[in-house]
Design a protein around this motif. Structure first.
Motif, PDB file in Angstrom:
ATOM      1  N   GLU A   1       0.881  -1.053  -0.061  1.00 32.92           N
ATOM      2  CA  GLU A   1       0.020  -0.248  -0.134  1.00 32.92           C
ATOM      3  C   GLU A   1       0.880   1.108  -0.028  1.00 32.92           C
ATOM      4  O   GLU A   1       2.014   1.125   0.475  1.00 32.92           O
ATOM      5  CB  GLU A   1      -0.836   0.003   1.185  1.00 32.92           C
ATOM      6  CG  GLU A   1      -2.114  -0.869   1.376  1.00 32.92           C
ATOM      7  CD  GLU A   1      -2.767  -1.054   2.608  1.00 32.92           C
ATOM      8  OE1 GLU A   1      -3.917  -1.543   2.664  1.00 32.92           O
ATOM      9  OE2 GLU A   1      -2.235  -0.492   3.564  1.00 32.92           O
ATOM     10  N   VAL A   2       0.299   2.231  -0.634  1.00 35.68           N
ATOM     11  CA  VAL A   2       1.103   3.679  -0.510  1.00 35.68           C
ATOM     12  C   VAL A   2      -0.284   4.730  -0.153  1.00 35.68           C
ATOM     13  O   VAL A   2      -1.201   4.456  -0.434  1.00 35.68           O
ATOM     14  CB  VAL A   2       1.868   3.901  -1.790  1.00 35.68           C
ATOM     15  CG1 VAL A   2       3.068   3.210  -2.000  1.00 35.68           C
ATOM     16  CG2 VAL A   2       0.772   3.803  -2.973  1.00 35.68           C
ATOM     17  N   PRO A   3       0.153   5.913   0.391  1.00 41.16           N
ATOM     18  CA  PRO A   3      -0.670   6.935   0.934  1.00 41.16           C
ATOM     19  C   PRO A   3      -1.264   7.814  -0.422  1.00 41.16           C
ATOM     20  O   PRO A   3      -0.191   7.967  -1.318  1.00 41.16           O
ATOM     21  CB  PRO A   3       0.149   7.758   1.781  1.00 41.16           C
ATOM     22  CG  PRO A   3       1.436   7.077   2.252  1.00 41.16           C
ATOM     23  CD  PRO A   3       1.664   6.019   0.951  1.00 41.16           C
ATOM     24  N   LYS A   4      -2.429   7.977  -0.603  1.00 41.16           N
ATOM     25  CA  LYS A   4      -2.854   9.013  -1.347  1.00 41.16           C
ATOM     26  C   LYS A   4      -3.588  10.040  -0.878  1.00 41.16           C
ATOM     27  O   LYS A   4      -4.248   9.658   0.026  1.00 41.16           O
ATOM     28  CB  LYS A   4      -3.783   8.192  -2.494  1.00 41.16           C
ATOM     29  CG  LYS A   4      -4.404   9.387  -3.554  1.00 41.16           C
ATOM     30  CD  LYS A   4      -5.336   8.624  -4.469  1.00 41.16           C
ATOM     31  CE  LYS A   4      -5.971   9.741  -5.468  1.00 41.16           C
ATOM     32  NZ  LYS A   4      -6.899   8.813  -6.445  1.00 41.16           N
ATOM     33  N   ALA A   5      -3.370  11.145  -1.281  1.00 43.32           N
ATOM     34  CA  ALA A   5      -4.138  12.472  -0.545  1.00 43.32           C
ATOM     35  C   ALA A   5      -5.117  12.994  -1.263  1.00 43.32           C
ATOM     36  O   ALA A   5      -5.071  12.991  -2.868  1.00 43.32           O
ATOM     37  CB  ALA A   5      -2.956  13.576  -0.303  1.00 43.32           C
ATOM     38  N   PHE A   6      -6.240  13.200  -0.787  1.00 43.06           N
ATOM     39  CA  PHE A   6      -7.411  13.960  -1.591  1.00 43.06           C
ATOM     40  C   PHE A   6      -7.408  15.509  -0.929  1.00 43.06           C
ATOM     41  O   PHE A   6      -7.120  15.430   0.318  1.00 43.06           O
ATOM     42  CB  PHE A   6      -8.711  13.545  -1.309  1.00 43.06           C
ATOM     43  CG  PHE A   6      -9.036  12.078  -2.036  1.00 43.06           C
ATOM     44  CD1 PHE A   6      -9.513  12.025  -3.135  1.00 43.06           C
ATOM     45  CD2 PHE A   6      -8.423  10.914  -1.411  1.00 43.06           C
ATOM     46  CE1 PHE A   6      -9.559  10.820  -3.760  1.00 43.06           C
ATOM     47  CE2 PHE A   6      -8.571   9.731  -2.326  1.00 43.06           C
ATOM     48  CZ  PHE A   6      -9.275   9.716  -3.492  1.00 43.06           C
ATOM     49  N   VAL A   7      -7.380  16.425  -1.621  1.00 43.97           N
ATOM     50  CA  VAL A   7      -7.089  17.674  -1.181  1.00 43.97           C
ATOM     51  C   VAL A   7      -8.456  18.894  -1.778  1.00 43.97           C
ATOM     52  O   VAL A   7      -8.610  18.792  -2.584  1.00 43.97           O
ATOM     53  CB  VAL A   7      -5.699  18.283  -1.529  1.00 43.97           C
ATOM     54  CG1 VAL A   7      -5.447  19.723  -1.378  1.00 43.97           C
ATOM     55  CG2 VAL A   7      -4.556  17.474  -0.979  1.00 43.97           C
ATOM     56  N   VAL A   8      -8.643  19.754  -1.022  1.00 41.06           N
ATOM     57  CA  VAL A   8      -9.420  20.504  -1.282  1.00 41.06           C
ATOM     58  C   VAL A   8      -8.640  22.054  -1.081  1.00 41.06           C
ATOM     59  O   VAL A   8      -7.926  22.370  -0.073  1.00 41.06           O
ATOM     60  CB  VAL A   8     -10.653  20.901  -0.244  1.00 41.06           C
ATOM     61  CG1 VAL A   8     -11.391  22.227  -0.525  1.00 41.06           C
ATOM     62  CG2 VAL A   8     -11.394  19.583  -0.129  1.00 41.06           C
ATOM     63  N   LYS A   9      -8.490  22.529  -2.310  1.00 37.97           N
ATOM     64  CA  LYS A   9      -7.507  23.891  -2.305  1.00 37.97           C
ATOM     65  C   LYS A   9      -8.111  24.941  -1.360  1.00 37.97           C
ATOM     66  O   LYS A   9      -9.307  25.146  -1.078  1.00 37.97           O
ATOM     67  CB  LYS A   9      -7.577  24.528  -3.929  1.00 37.97           C
ATOM     68  CG  LYS A   9      -7.044  23.456  -4.766  1.00 37.97           C
ATOM     69  CD  LYS A   9      -7.066  24.288  -6.090  1.00 37.97           C
ATOM     70  CE  LYS A   9      -6.424  23.380  -7.178  1.00 37.97           C
ATOM     71  NZ  LYS A   9      -6.567  24.033  -8.582  1.00 37.97           N
ATOM     72  N   SER A  10      -7.068  25.789  -1.048  1.00 38.35           N
ATOM     73  CA  SER A  10      -7.396  26.941  -0.110  1.00 38.35           C
ATOM     74  C   SER A  10      -7.742  28.135  -1.152  1.00 38.35           C
ATOM     75  O   SER A  10      -7.327  27.925  -2.141  1.00 38.35           O
ATOM     76  CB  SER A  10      -6.043  27.352   0.650  1.00 38.35           C
ATOM     77  OG  SER A  10      -4.985  27.853  -0.270  1.00 38.35           O
ATOM     78  N   ALA A  11      -8.438  29.142  -0.689  1.00 37.90           N
ATOM     79  CA  ALA A  11      -8.918  30.298  -1.510  1.00 37.90           C
ATOM     80  C   ALA A  11      -7.752  30.900  -2.234  1.00 37.90           C
ATOM     81  O   ALA A  11      -7.494  31.290  -3.435  1.00 37.90           O
ATOM     82  CB  ALA A  11      -9.550  31.249  -0.844  1.00 37.90           C
ATOM     83  N   SER A  12      -6.607  30.959  -1.704  1.00 37.04           N
ATOM     84  CA  SER A  12      -5.321  31.519  -2.152  1.00 37.04           C
ATOM     85  C   SER A  12      -4.610  30.954  -3.401  1.00 37.04           C
ATOM     86  O   SER A  12      -3.938  31.263  -4.104  1.00 37.04           O
ATOM     87  CB  SER A  12      -4.365  31.765  -0.898  1.00 37.04           C
ATOM     88  OG  SER A  12      -3.838  30.582  -0.584  1.00 37.04           O
ATOM     89  N   ALA A  13      -5.072  29.390  -3.175  1.00 35.48           N
ATOM     90  CA  ALA A  13      -4.624  28.522  -4.207  1.00 35.48           C
ATOM     91  C   ALA A  13      -5.357  28.287  -5.482  1.00 35.48           C
ATOM     92  O   ALA A  13      -5.250  27.650  -6.526  1.00 35.48           O
ATOM     93  CB  ALA A  13      -3.844  27.204  -3.849  1.00 35.48           C
ATOM     94  N   ALA A  14      -6.686  28.781  -5.377  1.00 40.28           N
ATOM     95  CA  ALA A  14      -7.734  28.506  -6.345  1.00 40.28           C
ATOM     96  C   ALA A  14      -7.367  28.803  -7.743  1.00 40.28           C
ATOM     97  O   ALA A  14      -7.776  28.169  -8.722  1.00 40.28           O
ATOM     98  CB  ALA A  14      -8.989  29.446  -6.235  1.00 40.28           C
ATOM     99  N   SER A  15      -6.549  29.971  -8.137  1.00 40.07           N
ATOM    100  CA  SER A  15      -6.088  30.310  -9.307  1.00 40.07           C
ATOM    101  C   SER A  15      -4.963  29.359  -9.986  1.00 40.07           C
ATOM    102  O   SER A  15      -4.723  29.636 -11.117  1.00 40.07           O
ATOM    103  CB  SER A  15      -6.000  31.727  -9.560  1.00 40.07           C
ATOM    104  OG  SER A  15      -4.684  32.041  -8.803  1.00 40.07           O
ATOM    105  N   LYS A  16      -4.291  28.681  -9.118  1.00 41.70           N
ATOM    106  CA  LYS A  16      -3.181  27.751  -9.332  1.00 41.70           C
ATOM    107  C   LYS A  16      -3.493  26.642 -10.107  1.00 41.70           C
ATOM    108  O   LYS A  16      -4.881  26.030 -10.115  1.00 41.70           O
ATOM    109  CB  LYS A  16      -2.346  27.522  -8.134  1.00 41.70           C
ATOM    110  CG  LYS A  16      -1.598  28.671  -7.612  1.00 41.70           C
ATOM    111  CD  LYS A  16      -0.766  28.050  -6.619  1.00 41.70           C
ATOM    112  CE  LYS A  16       0.228  29.401  -5.687  1.00 41.70           C
ATOM    113  NZ  LYS A  16       0.899  28.552  -4.774  1.00 41.70           N
ATOM    114  N   LEU A  17      -2.517  26.198 -11.173  1.00 40.77           N
ATOM    115  CA  LEU A  17      -3.020  24.883 -11.960  1.00 40.77           C
ATOM    116  C   LEU A  17      -2.977  23.560 -10.706  1.00 40.77           C
ATOM    117  O   LEU A  17      -1.703  23.643  -9.920  1.00 40.77           O
ATOM    118  CB  LEU A  17      -2.103  24.737 -12.946  1.00 40.77           C
ATOM    119  CG  LEU A  17      -2.063  25.701 -14.044  1.00 40.77           C
ATOM    120  CD1 LEU A  17      -0.847  25.711 -15.237  1.00 40.77           C
ATOM    121  CD2 LEU A  17      -3.587  25.564 -14.794  1.00 40.77           C
ATOM    122  N   ASP A  18      -3.493  22.611 -11.000  1.00 38.95           N
ATOM    123  CA  ASP A  18      -3.567  21.198 -10.343  1.00 38.95           C
ATOM    124  C   ASP A  18      -1.965  21.070 -10.011  1.00 38.95           C
ATOM    125  O   ASP A  18      -1.576  20.483  -8.850  1.00 38.95           O
ATOM    126  CB  ASP A  18      -4.275  20.345 -10.698  1.00 38.95           C
ATOM    127  CG  ASP A  18      -5.910  20.715 -10.269  1.00 38.95           C
ATOM    128  OD1 ASP A  18      -6.141  21.740  -9.852  1.00 38.95           O
ATOM    129  OD2 ASP A  18      -6.815  20.010 -10.741  1.00 38.95           O
TER     130      ASP A  18
END
Length: 577
Positions: free
Chosen positions: A501-518
């Motif tokens: 197994e390996v870890p996978k992260a699910f992330v909700v972007k912060s408002a300051s990062a909304a305009s950045k590319l994934d």
């Protein structure tokens, strides 16, 4: 090795009574309740300011019990408690606990239901508990009726609880009307309970996933709740005494349908004379306005609300929060980084944690204001013992070594309704008595104060095994939340041919990062983990961006939903599961 409360934790002044119902314990000063003349009004609506004194609440539940007895055909000392089960499906209200006590006055059982439930979920709870009536509120009425009608509960046994706001009239009796009806009815005969009945008789059927599996009905006896109220009250005593605090106002935001909101906030706080400022649901601006208006001193909240406060410093700065003294979090671990950030953002605050389960009718570990250690849930409450069991079944005797947490306490509940297998797996006996296997992984730490603290680091079933190494999702989540581009997150295991197994992260972007590319943010997050964590903890399973992290109303991350989604996606792509 068996761990016990530290020396500063007082013993209970008397054994939790085992032959009285919960409402009598709560109402009667002879059982250690704060005297009524020194008590604040127990429940005040944070929206309207409507309030009742403790004496008025006692009168109201007695009157409501009379009306329910007439309408349901029940008598306090007739029928069995299982013939008198009432569901309560509502947002928080100043009448929430009053409705419970009315059912208990008739020797009945209350089953509180999550206000977020769908009709199907509510139907399952009403059927499995055997509910004969339902208390709900107008915003939930449509869902409530779908469920109650599917369970053959007649419409004339569905009752409406008051909530703040204007609502259209409905053809159902409100609790206020039943209270008034009770004034014209004769007094009920006193309850006649035998010795030990309070330790045997179920007060609540609360639903929990337990240590594993689907939600199950936990049978919580009157004495279980009474015990935990006493444990919380006397564990807090030294810290409050040192601060010169006799009573205070606290926020009643956590769902009273959840054991944390019900026992820790709605019952334990008011037993010791505190005022609970009740809010039906969370909205940050209303929350801050309520703290300012009612000069709230103590907050029982969950980590997501802490994150909301940290992410909105400008909004928080518009309100006078100077009355706040202590922020207490539970239901899910609060990462050390988040704890430190909260103290930096609000220097006048102390922050502590607690730990408990529905199966322990709530708190077994708690932080005292006099003994805070960042990164732990605090110390054992009075009359509680604990031990850690390693993977090989041996008892752990060292600090900082992981093991499953087992606890003994008078608050440990009776078991699961109609589920002997689950009961026997979670409630176990050994040479030293009956223990609750929590399914949580913990360590014991020595605090700078010299006292033993317990840190819950993860769930047994949620640990990620990377080439034999254990990775705690909560550890990675706490670290990710300290990254400025992360608003919220969770971590799950995904299969890996080389590592298991390996870890996978699910992330909700912060408002300051909304305009950045994934891709840009994903690289930043990978680098953030790799700069601070061991290689086996790196996010080899990737980073996926989503709109919201699924959580229960109490703030517990529902990793299972994301695991199921990930499994379906991998199956569709033909990957090995």
């Amino acid at each position: 090795m068996v761990f016990t409360p530290p020396a500063w934790v007082p013993q209970l002044p008397f054994d939790p009574p085992d032959s009285i119902p919960l409402h009598e314990f709560w109402s009667n000063e002879r059982y250690g309740r704060q005297t009524l003349d020194k008590s604040r009004n127990p429940y005040t609506c944070g929206i309207t300011g409507k309030t009742f004194t403790a004496a008025e609440m006692t009168e109201r539940y007695q009157l409501l019990a009379r009306s329910l007895a007439k309408r349901m055909g029940w008598r306090p000392n007739e029928e069995t408690p299982w013939d008198k089960v009432v569901g309560v499906y509502s947002f928080n209200s100043i009448d929430y606990v009053m409705s419970h006590f009315a059912v208990h006055r008739l020797s009945g059982i209350v089953t509180p239901a999550n206000a977020m439930y769908s009709a199907a979920e509510l139907e399952h709870q009403l059927k499995s508990s055997g509910a004969k009536a339902l208390v709900t509120c107008i915003p939930l009425l449509e869902t409530a009726l779908k469920a109650s009608r599917a369970c053959n509960i007649p419409d004339n046994k569905v009752y409406i609880m008051r909530l703040p706001g204007e609502f259209p009239p409905v053809p159902f009796k409100a609790l206020d009307e039943l209270v008034e009806e009770g004034r014209s009815l004769p007094e009920l005969e006193p309850l006649v309970w035998s010795k030990g009945q309070g330790a045997r008789q179920v007060a609540y059927l609360c639903y929990s996933s337990g240590t594993s599996g689907l939600p199950k009905a936990v049978m919580i006896a009157h004495r279980n709740v009474i015990s935990n109220i006493m444990q919380i009250r006397w564990h807090e005593e030294p810290g409050r005494r040192a601060k010169g605090v006799e009573t205070h106002n606290q926020i009643g935001l956590l769902p009273f349908s959840h054991i944390y909101g019900l026992v820790v906030v709605a019952l334990a706080g008011t037993y010791r004379g505190d005022g609970v400022i009740v809010l039906p649901k969370f909205e940050l601006t209303t929350f801050l306005e309520t703290i300012q208006r009612f000069k709230v001193n103590f907050m029982h909240i969950v980590p997501p609300i802490v994150i909301q406060m940290l992410r909105n410093p400008d909004l928080c700065g518009k309100y006078d929060l100077s009355s706040l003294r202590f922020v207490y979090t539970g239901a899910a671990p609060l990462g050390a980084e988040t704890h430190e950030d909260m103290v930096k953002a609000f220097p006048s605050l102390q922050v502590g944690q607690g730990y408990g389960m529905t199966e322990t009718s709530t708190v077994v570990v708690s932080t005292g204001e006099n003994d805070v250690m960042i990164g732990t849930s605090g110390s054992l409450v009075p009359a509680t013992r604990a031990k850690l069991i390693g993977e090989d079944g041996s008892e752990i005797t060292e600090y900082e070594k992981r093991g499953e947490l087992w606890v003994q306490s008078p608050s440990v509940t009776l078991g699961y309704l109609n589920n002997e297998k689950a009961t026997s797996e979670a409630y176990v006996w050994d040479h030293d008595g009956r223990w609750m296997r929590t399914g949580d992984v913990a360590v014991v730490r020595k605090a700078p104060s010299g006292h033993e603290h317990i840190a819950v680091v993860d769930r047994l079933k949620e640990l990620i095994k990377v080439k034999g190494h254990q990775v705690a999702p909560a550890e990675l989540e706490a670290h990710l939340l300290s990254h400025p581009s992360v608003h919220d997150c969770t971590v799950i295991p995904v299969p890996d041919e080389g590592s298991g197994e390996v870890p996978k992260a699910f992330v909700v972007k912060s408002a300051s990062a909304a305009s950045k590319l994934d891709d840009e943010i994903s690289k930043e997050i990978h680098a953030w983990v790799e700069a601070h964590k061991a290689r086996y903890k790196w996010l080899k399973g990737g980073v996926e961006f989503i709109e919201i992290i699924p959580k229960s109303p109490s703030g517990k991350i529902l990793r299972r939903l994301l695991k199921d989604k990930e499994r379906e996606k991998r199956r569709a792509n033909g990957a090995k599961l």
